[in-house]
Design a protein around this motif. Structure first.
Motif, mmCIF file in Angstrom:
data_model
loop_
_atom_site.group_PDB
_atom_site.id
_atom_site.type_symbol
_atom_site.label_atom_id
_atom_site.label_comp_id
_atom_site.label_asym_id
_atom_site.label_seq_id
_atom_site.Cartn_x
_atom_site.Cartn_y
_atom_site.Cartn_z
ATOM 1 N N GLU A 141 0.825 -1.213 0.000
ATOM 2 C CA GLU A 141 0.000 0.000 0.000
ATOM 3 C C GLU A 141 0.857 1.259 0.000
ATOM 4 O O GLU A 141 0.495 2.267 -0.619
ATOM 5 C CB GLU A 141 -0.930 -0.007 1.216
ATOM 6 C CG GLU A 141 -1.997 -1.096 1.171
ATOM 7 C CD GLU A 141 -2.881 -0.961 -0.056
ATOM 8 O OE1 GLU A 141 -3.716 -0.035 -0.100
ATOM 9 O OE2 GLU A 141 -2.724 -1.784 -0.995
ATOM 10 N N ARG A 142 1.989 1.239 0.679
ATOM 11 C CA ARG A 142 2.872 2.411 0.678
ATOM 12 C C ARG A 142 3.511 2.602 -0.711
ATOM 13 O O ARG A 142 3.747 3.718 -1.145
ATOM 14 C CB ARG A 142 3.962 2.253 1.737
ATOM 15 C CG ARG A 142 3.476 2.100 3.174
ATOM 16 C CD ARG A 142 2.739 3.317 3.728
ATOM 17 N NE ARG A 142 1.367 3.431 3.262
ATOM 18 C CZ ARG A 142 0.337 2.724 3.708
ATOM 19 N NH1 ARG A 142 0.526 1.799 4.629
ATOM 20 N NH2 ARG A 142 -0.875 2.913 3.243
ATOM 21 N N LYS B 67 1.977 1.761 -3.459
ATOM 22 C CA LYS B 67 0.841 2.237 -4.260
ATOM 23 C C LYS B 67 0.637 3.741 -4.113
ATOM 24 O O LYS B 67 0.401 4.453 -5.094
ATOM 25 C CB LYS B 67 -0.414 1.483 -3.835
ATOM 26 C CG LYS B 67 -1.700 1.922 -4.534
ATOM 27 C CD LYS B 67 -2.891 1.139 -4.001
ATOM 28 C CE LYS B 67 -4.201 1.588 -4.643
ATOM 29 N NZ LYS B 67 -5.353 0.806 -4.101
ATOM 30 N N GLU B 68 0.712 4.256 -2.890
ATOM 31 C CA GLU B 68 0.384 5.660 -2.651
ATOM 32 C C GLU B 68 1.565 6.607 -2.841
ATOM 33 O O GLU B 68 1.384 7.823 -2.816
ATOM 34 C CB GLU B 68 -0.169 5.844 -1.237
ATOM 35 C CG GLU B 68 0.868 5.638 -0.137
ATOM 36 C CD GLU B 68 0.344 6.025 1.234
ATOM 37 O OE1 GLU B 68 -0.670 6.737 1.303
ATOM 38 O OE2 GLU B 68 0.963 5.621 2.238
ATOM 39 N N HIS B 69 2.772 6.056 -3.031
ATOM 40 C CA HIS B 69 3.937 6.934 -3.173
ATOM 41 C C HIS B 69 3.787 7.815 -4.411
ATOM 42 O O HIS B 69 3.593 7.310 -5.523
ATOM 43 C CB HIS B 69 5.215 6.113 -3.276
ATOM 44 C CG HIS B 69 6.454 6.948 -3.394
ATOM 45 N ND1 HIS B 69 6.863 7.822 -2.407
ATOM 46 C CD2 HIS B 69 7.366 7.056 -4.395
ATOM 47 C CE1 HIS B 69 7.972 8.421 -2.786
ATOM 48 N NE2 HIS B 69 8.294 7.983 -3.990
ATOM 49 N N GLN C 109 1.474 -4.169 -6.555
ATOM 50 C CA GLN C 109 1.648 -2.711 -6.605
ATOM 51 C C GLN C 109 2.930 -2.319 -7.327
ATOM 52 O O GLN C 109 2.962 -1.298 -8.013
ATOM 53 C CB GLN C 109 1.644 -2.130 -5.182
ATOM 54 C CG GLN C 109 0.395 -2.465 -4.372
ATOM 55 C CD GLN C 109 -0.895 -2.045 -5.054
ATOM 56 O OE1 GLN C 109 -0.911 -1.200 -5.946
ATOM 57 N NE2 GLN C 109 -2.011 -2.646 -4.632
ATOM 58 N N LYS D 48 -1.184 6.488 6.599
ATOM 59 C CA LYS D 48 -1.232 6.967 5.218
ATOM 60 C C LYS D 48 -0.225 8.105 5.062
ATOM 61 O O LYS D 48 -0.540 9.281 5.260
ATOM 62 C CB LYS D 48 -2.639 7.448 4.869
ATOM 63 C CG LYS D 48 -3.723 6.386 5.048
ATOM 64 C CD LYS D 48 -3.543 5.229 4.074
ATOM 65 C CE LYS D 48 -4.673 4.226 4.174
ATOM 66 N NZ LYS D 48 -4.469 3.042 3.296
ATOM 67 N N SER E 172 1.151 9.386 2.524
ATOM 68 C CA SER E 172 0.915 10.348 1.443
ATOM 69 C C SER E 172 0.089 11.525 1.932
ATOM 70 O O SER E 172 0.268 12.655 1.471
ATOM 71 C CB SER E 172 0.213 9.669 0.264
ATOM 72 O OG SER E 172 -1.052 9.162 0.657
ATOM 73 N N LYS E 173 -0.812 11.278 2.892
ATOM 74 C CA LYS E 173 -1.623 12.360 3.445
ATOM 75 C C LYS E 173 -0.761 13.352 4.209
ATOM 76 O O LYS E 173 -1.022 14.562 4.201
ATOM 77 C CB LYS E 173 -2.702 11.784 4.375
ATOM 78 C CG LYS E 173 -3.700 10.848 3.686
ATOM 79 C CD LYS E 173 -4.514 11.585 2.633
ATOM 80 C CE LYS E 173 -5.559 10.670 1.999
ATOM 81 N NZ LYS E 173 -6.319 11.352 0.915
ATOM 82 N N GLU F 239 1.067 15.473 1.515
ATOM 83 C CA GLU F 239 0.204 16.381 0.756
ATOM 84 C C GLU F 239 0.062 17.729 1.447
ATOM 85 O O GLU F 239 -0.104 18.761 0.804
ATOM 86 C CB GLU F 239 -1.182 15.745 0.571
ATOM 87 C CG GLU F 239 -1.218 14.634 -0.471
ATOM 88 C CD GLU F 239 -2.579 13.958 -0.518
ATOM 89 O OE1 GLU F 239 -3.508 14.449 0.179
ATOM 90 O OE2 GLU F 239 -2.725 12.947 -1.227
#
Length: 722
Positions: A54-55, A57-59, A136, A395, A397-398, A401
């Motif tokens: 998941e990390r 994926k969101e990078h 991913q 998360k 990425s949050k 951001e």
């Protein structure tokens, strides 16, 4: 700025690019680094491995490769001498942790136990564990590099042993029945895995007597083929061989791969692998040995751009400069720490399990994934996502951001050595000016920005330093230099003056050094809400143990009056706090700040400062130091309540360039110069489980200065000679 310099100020005010042009930093390479996963053992948490995917994926940035340096755990057969202690590690709760469907897929009717009993079963479970990572990575177009570890080679040894046993059984049955190999009843061979027999039968269409006479190397090749087949099956949708374009299996102790035009050298252990009945504790001198290896590579004309390794306990990142060998940009050396379930590891140690994994706990262990991003100007970002962040499904990425709302910024600037001469035609002042440009990239509000000046900001003039060419000519202020510039007439004389009278001129008076530094402090103060002053050793040596921190902080307070309230910069004195038994803080984080980590030992400076922070016993979140002039980032896991956090230890690169004292007397490696910035979450619940670290080397700083018309002194020279 410096008093009595109206002419200089007028020239600088009229120069181009006064505010600085900051071009967007472009990515060159993105790597996800995973090590010592111990798949199919109790140390590999399926939920944690899912979150790794998941990390990925969101990078938001590029990911070119996922490097898995050590994957499958060691699965000994029932005849192994080490089987008892390794059984403590192997997965023994398949139904509970993975469910009945996975249990059926893994066991395939081979036995009715709830544990991993063979290498085949380990590979099947590993495919389930790695599914999201493979998925991913494929979605990102990233290639997977699987590197054989100590556990993998021990597994191959198990296969070699099994093949030798099969060979003997086949030979005996052939002699007894006078039969051909293809007619043998493989089901009658006890204790042999069916898939292993199938592979051998398909691969060898020869008489058993011919096979029996094959040498040991032939058997080793067969074992490696079988093991590679199982590793390939881990990274696939259906358990079959994965697409070779998406997976590279590296079975050598040292491997060279090319990624985006960069030569990446991957080793599992910098010292190679040795086998015996007892499993050894990983070395704590791996970084120094890695640098020695790179030094030899430079001499042999085979220097890589990036060195990756594993097997050591902690995550390390350091940078070395090999321009003397024609390598223009810094070389980065990275050890990625093992990603394992630390709570299980602690319980195993408590039961006297004596394996490599449990022995790591004795010297401090990291458990994390690393996302390493290298930029085209040779700067890098390192995202350290620890076991705690993965368990909490953070998360990240949050956080990125909204960096301005979610993170603290901590900049480290060390060893400016203002007043030192540099006879190679470059100056420390240029580095400071470039730093002032670079820090404008930040989006974090001033009240959450801290800067630590980690000592030796002034060069001073003690006898110890007079013995070198660091301070080899007396100098004056800028007005004196402007007058001397008039004497240069020819281009050759101008060039000689530029190098010797500006760059090669030492300022021996500490008051004059502080006067020159003060103007730059004003610029830093405008950007940061908190300034930490750490005493160095140069001023103390030159002024009978006077505190450099107090000396400089007094200067800073004087120029600080130029700032408008309520934005006055907070001055932090770690040495004064230490006398009261207190620590400096960055928001909720406890700091240990000192000038020197006491690095002249068998271990590297980063490990030294980490060990000191643990000995302090104040539950340090971040330990930093200067003095040694080297960029070295180290991470070590620590538990806070029920959550796994991280002790971040760091020694800073210097602004002072290569010196004779550093090169000849200390014989230090050529660590690249520059400065670093670290981002820590505002939310203490996330804490140090997620850390972003950025390093900007001298190469990038010089490039930035050039893009902005050169240093201030260059602009003066150009103006006076135009």
């Amino acid at each position: 700025m410096v008093k009595n310099s109206e002419k200089l100020e007028k020239i600088l005010d009229s120069s181009e690019n006064k505010e600085g042009v900051l071009a967007e930093r472009k990515e060159k390479l993105g790597l996800v680094l995973l090590s010592e996963l111990q798949l199919a053992t109790r140390l590999s948490d399926p939920q944690v491995l899912y979150e790794v995917g998941e990390r990925i994926k969101e990078h938001p940035g590029r990911i070119d490769a996922v490097v898995i340096n050590g994957g499958l755990g060691y699965v000994p057969n029932k005849f192994s001498k080490r089987r008892t202690e390794r059984l403590d590690l192997l997965e023994d709760r398949l139904k509970e942790r993975y469910g009945r469907e996975v249990y059926k897929e893994v066991k395939q009717g081979a036995s009715d136990t709830d544990s991993i009993d063979s290498l085949e079963e380990a590979a099947r479970l590993a495919r389930v564990q790695m599914h999201n990572i493979y998925k991913q990575a494929s979605a990102k177009g990233a290639k997977i590099y699987y590197v054989f570890s100590e556990s993998d080679y021990k597994n191959v040894e198990v296969l070699i042993s099994a093949i030798e046993k099969i060979r003997k059984q086949i030979g005996r049955q052939m002699d007894k029945d006078n039969a051909r190999y293809d007619d043998l009843d493989f089901g009658g061979l006890k204790g042999v895995e069916p898939e292993l027999l199938d592979f051998i039968k398909q691969s060898y269409k020869a008489k058993a007597s011919e096979w029996k006479n094959k040498d040991k190397e032939g058997i080793k090749d067969v074992a490696l083929q079988i093991y590679r087949k199982w590793v390939n099956s881990i990274f696939s949708e259906n358990g079959k061989d994965a697409d070779s374009d998406a997976l590279v299996v590296l079975k050598r102790l040292e491997n060279d791969v090319e990624i985006n035009g960069l030569n990446v050298r991957i080793s599992h252990s910098i010292d190679g692998l040795t086998f015996g009945n007892s499993e050894g504790k990983p070395t704590e001198s791996g970084t120094l040995r890695a640098i020695d290896r790179a030094n030899q590579d430079a001499m042999q004309g085979r220097l890589a751009d990036i060195y990756l390794r594993a097997h050591e306990s902690k995550t390390h990142v350091t940078a070395v400069d090999y321009r003397a060998y024609g390598h223009e940009k810094p070389v980065y050396l990275i050890n990625s720490g093992p990603l394992q379930d630390l709570d299980t590891l602690i319980r195993l140690r408590a039961s006297w399990n004596k394996t490599t994994e449990t022995k790591r706990l004795e010297q401090g262990v990291d458990s994390a994934m690393t996302i390493f991003t290298l930029y085209k100007d040779a700067a890098y970002d390192s995202r350290h996502i620890s076991l705690g962040a993965l368990q909490a499904k953070t998360k990240v990425s949050k956080l990125e951001e909204n960096l301005d709302k979610n993170m603290y910024e901590f900049t480290e600037a060390s060893d400016f050595h203002v007043g030192a001469a540099n006879p190679d035609g470059r100056t420390n002042i240029e580095m400071i000016e470039a730093m002032l440009l670079e820090i404008k990239r930040s989006k974090v509000p001033r009240q959450r920005r801290h800067i630590a000046f980690e000592g030796d900001m002034l060069h001073a003039a003690g006898d110890k330093y007079q013995r070198t060419d660091i301070a080899w000519s007396a100098g004056g202020n800028y007005d004196d230099l402007l007058k001397e510039m008039e004497k240069a007439k020819t281009p050759e004389e101008k060039e000689e003056f530029f190098r010797n009278s500006i760059y090669g001129r030492a300022i021996l008076d500490m008051g004059a050094q502080a006067e020159q530094l003060a103007g730059y402090y004003v610029e830093f103060a405008k950007a940061y809400g908190h300034a930490h002053f750490i005493p160095g050793n140069h001023v103390q040596t030159a002024a009978s143990n006077a505190s450099e921190g107090g000396f400089m902080a007094g200067t800073f307070k004087a120029v600080g009056t130029l700032l408008q309230p309520p934005e006055e910069t907070e001055i932090v004195h770690p040495d004064k706090l230490a006398l009261k038994g207190k620590n400096p803080h960055l928001g909720p984080y406890t700091l240990s700040e000192k000038h020197s980590p006491g690095y002249r030992t068998a271990m590297d400076a980063g490990t030294a400062i980490a060990k000191q922070a643990v000995k302090v016993g104040d539950n340090i979140d971040m330990a930093v130091a200067g003095d040694c002039h080297e960029e070295h980032e180290v991470y070590q896991a620590k538990k806070v309540g029920e959550k796994w956090m991280v002790l971040r230890a760091h020694t800073s690169a210097s602004a002072q360039l290569r010196t004779s004292f550093e090169k000849t007397i200390l014989a230090k490696p050529y660590y690249t110069k520059g400065f670093s910035t670290t981002y820590l979450p505002v939310d203490p619940e996330i804490g140090t489980s997620y850390i972003i670290h950025s390093f900007v080397p001298e190469y990038a700083l010089q490039k930035l200065l050039k893009e902005n018309g050169g240093s201030k002194l260059e602009k003066i020279v150009k103006s006076r000679y135009s």
